[in-house]
Design a protein around this motif. Sequence first.
Motif, mmCIF file in Angstrom:
data_model
loop_
_atom_site.group_PDB
_atom_site.id
_atom_site.type_symbol
_atom_site.label_atom_id
_atom_site.label_comp_id
_atom_site.label_asym_id
_atom_site.label_seq_id
_atom_site.Cartn_x
_atom_site.Cartn_y
_atom_site.Cartn_z
ATOM 1 N N ALA A 82 -31.588 5.367 -60.953
ATOM 2 C CA ALA A 82 -32.277 6.610 -60.592
ATOM 3 C C ALA A 82 -31.276 7.643 -61.234
ATOM 4 N N ALA A 83 -29.952 7.386 -61.133
ATOM 5 C CA ALA A 83 -29.076 8.379 -61.805
ATOM 6 C C ALA A 83 -29.012 8.368 -63.367
ATOM 7 N N MET A 84 -29.332 7.196 -63.915
ATOM 8 C CA MET A 84 -29.598 7.139 -65.245
ATOM 9 C C MET A 84 -30.890 7.928 -65.798
ATOM 10 N N ALA A 85 -31.997 7.727 -64.988
ATOM 11 C CA ALA A 85 -33.043 8.666 -65.311
ATOM 12 C C ALA A 85 -32.892 9.937 -65.089
ATOM 13 N N LEU A 86 -32.356 10.416 -64.129
ATOM 14 C CA LEU A 86 -31.969 11.725 -63.996
ATOM 15 C C LEU A 86 -31.059 12.327 -65.183
ATOM 16 N N SER A 87 -29.994 11.624 -65.512
ATOM 17 C CA SER A 87 -29.070 12.189 -66.550
ATOM 18 C C SER A 87 -29.723 12.263 -67.748
ATOM 19 N N VAL A 88 -30.628 11.379 -68.028
ATOM 20 C CA VAL A 88 -31.474 11.585 -69.363
ATOM 21 C C VAL A 88 -32.305 12.838 -69.259
ATOM 22 N N GLY A 89 -33.046 12.985 -68.177
ATOM 23 C CA GLY A 89 -33.933 14.435 -68.062
ATOM 24 C C GLY A 89 -33.119 15.274 -68.230
ATOM 25 N N PHE A 90 -31.727 15.805 -67.929
ATOM 26 C CA PHE A 90 -30.973 17.005 -67.913
ATOM 27 C C PHE A 90 -30.511 16.846 -69.265
ATOM 28 N N PHE A 91 -30.061 15.656 -69.920
ATOM 29 C CA PHE A 91 -29.804 15.779 -71.190
ATOM 30 C C PHE A 91 -30.786 16.227 -72.288
ATOM 31 N N GLU A 92 -32.160 15.902 -71.925
ATOM 32 C CA GLU A 92 -33.212 16.405 -72.690
ATOM 33 C C GLU A 92 -33.764 17.682 -72.514
ATOM 34 N N LEU A 93 -33.318 18.218 -71.277
ATOM 35 C CA LEU A 93 -33.494 19.537 -71.057
ATOM 36 C C LEU A 93 -32.331 20.408 -71.865
ATOM 37 N N ALA A 94 -31.008 19.935 -71.602
ATOM 38 C CA ALA A 94 -30.036 20.600 -72.521
ATOM 39 C C ALA A 94 -30.194 20.668 -73.983
ATOM 40 N N ILE A 95 -30.907 19.854 -74.630
ATOM 41 C CA ILE A 95 -31.196 19.452 -75.788
ATOM 42 C C ILE A 95 -32.171 20.488 -76.379
ATOM 43 N N HIS A 96 -33.311 20.680 -75.576
ATOM 44 C CA HIS A 96 -34.280 21.443 -75.840
ATOM 45 C C HIS A 96 -34.153 23.128 -75.410
ATOM 46 N N LEU A 97 -33.249 23.401 -74.663
ATOM 47 C CA LEU A 97 -32.809 24.854 -74.329
ATOM 48 C C LEU A 97 -32.361 25.678 -75.518
ATOM 49 N N PRO A 98 -32.855 26.594 -75.786
ATOM 50 C CA PRO A 98 -32.390 27.478 -76.971
ATOM 51 C C PRO A 98 -30.915 27.571 -77.139
ATOM 52 N N ALA A 99 -30.459 27.381 -78.391
ATOM 53 C CA ALA A 99 -29.045 27.415 -78.720
ATOM 54 C C ALA A 99 -28.494 28.764 -79.028
ATOM 55 N N ALA A 100 -27.433 29.201 -78.545
ATOM 56 C CA ALA A 100 -26.812 30.730 -78.872
ATOM 57 C C ALA A 100 -26.805 30.574 -80.496
ATOM 58 N N ALA A 101 -26.883 31.794 -81.015
ATOM 59 C CA ALA A 101 -26.806 31.949 -82.508
ATOM 60 C C ALA A 101 -25.748 31.641 -83.139
#
Length: 218
Positions: A82-101
């Motif tokens: 469960a921890a691995m699945a949650l961590s991957v979900g948050f990694f993917e969220l961080a990847i897709h959040l818009p990056a600062a200019a």
Amino acid sequence: MIQAAPVALTDRNLGVFVALLTIHTTLVIASNAAGSKLIALPLGLAASATVISYMLSVVLLGSIAELFGRAKARLVVNLGLAAMALSVGFFELAIHLPAAAFWTHQPEFEQVLGSSPRLLAGGWAAYLLGQHLDVWGFFRLKRTRLGGERLWLRSWGSTLLGQLIDTAVFITIAFAGTAPLLPAILGQYLVKLVIASLTTPLIYAAVGWGRAAMARAE
């Protein structure tokens, strides 16, 4: 000695269980995050860069099995998934959040923390099969005369079985068609056996610490 029935968590042993669970889960997440890199070994063999952190999680699992029994060890394995699945979900969220200019490292960030479906499927399938087999083998050996008397033997012996399946499943699913499978499987499994042998004293240290901490809480 391990009790055959599930060990109840009490005020006396809860802190020890939570500490070992937390360290195990941390090691599993670290292994999941860095699983895509293969490192070079002598004789043309290879292994995943996470082999050390992952094998330390196996040591912790053996310590939990020794102190708290099969049911709690299986719970730790399932919580690790469960921890691995949650961590991957948050990694993917961080990847897709818009990056600062002004931040220019998005490609590198995606390359390090992004996980392909094959890596995820391989890692999670291998983790479930390998660690549950490790727990099964641990208690199977405990029912034998030699294994019941020797913590090192049931810990090391169960690791031989669990990590053979773990390694074969992970490497095959994650890297089939992209890297030579047999050198990676052999390399990673041999490294795991070496680490399992070298870290045997750690399981005695973890079990000794756990028993001492529970005794002080009485």
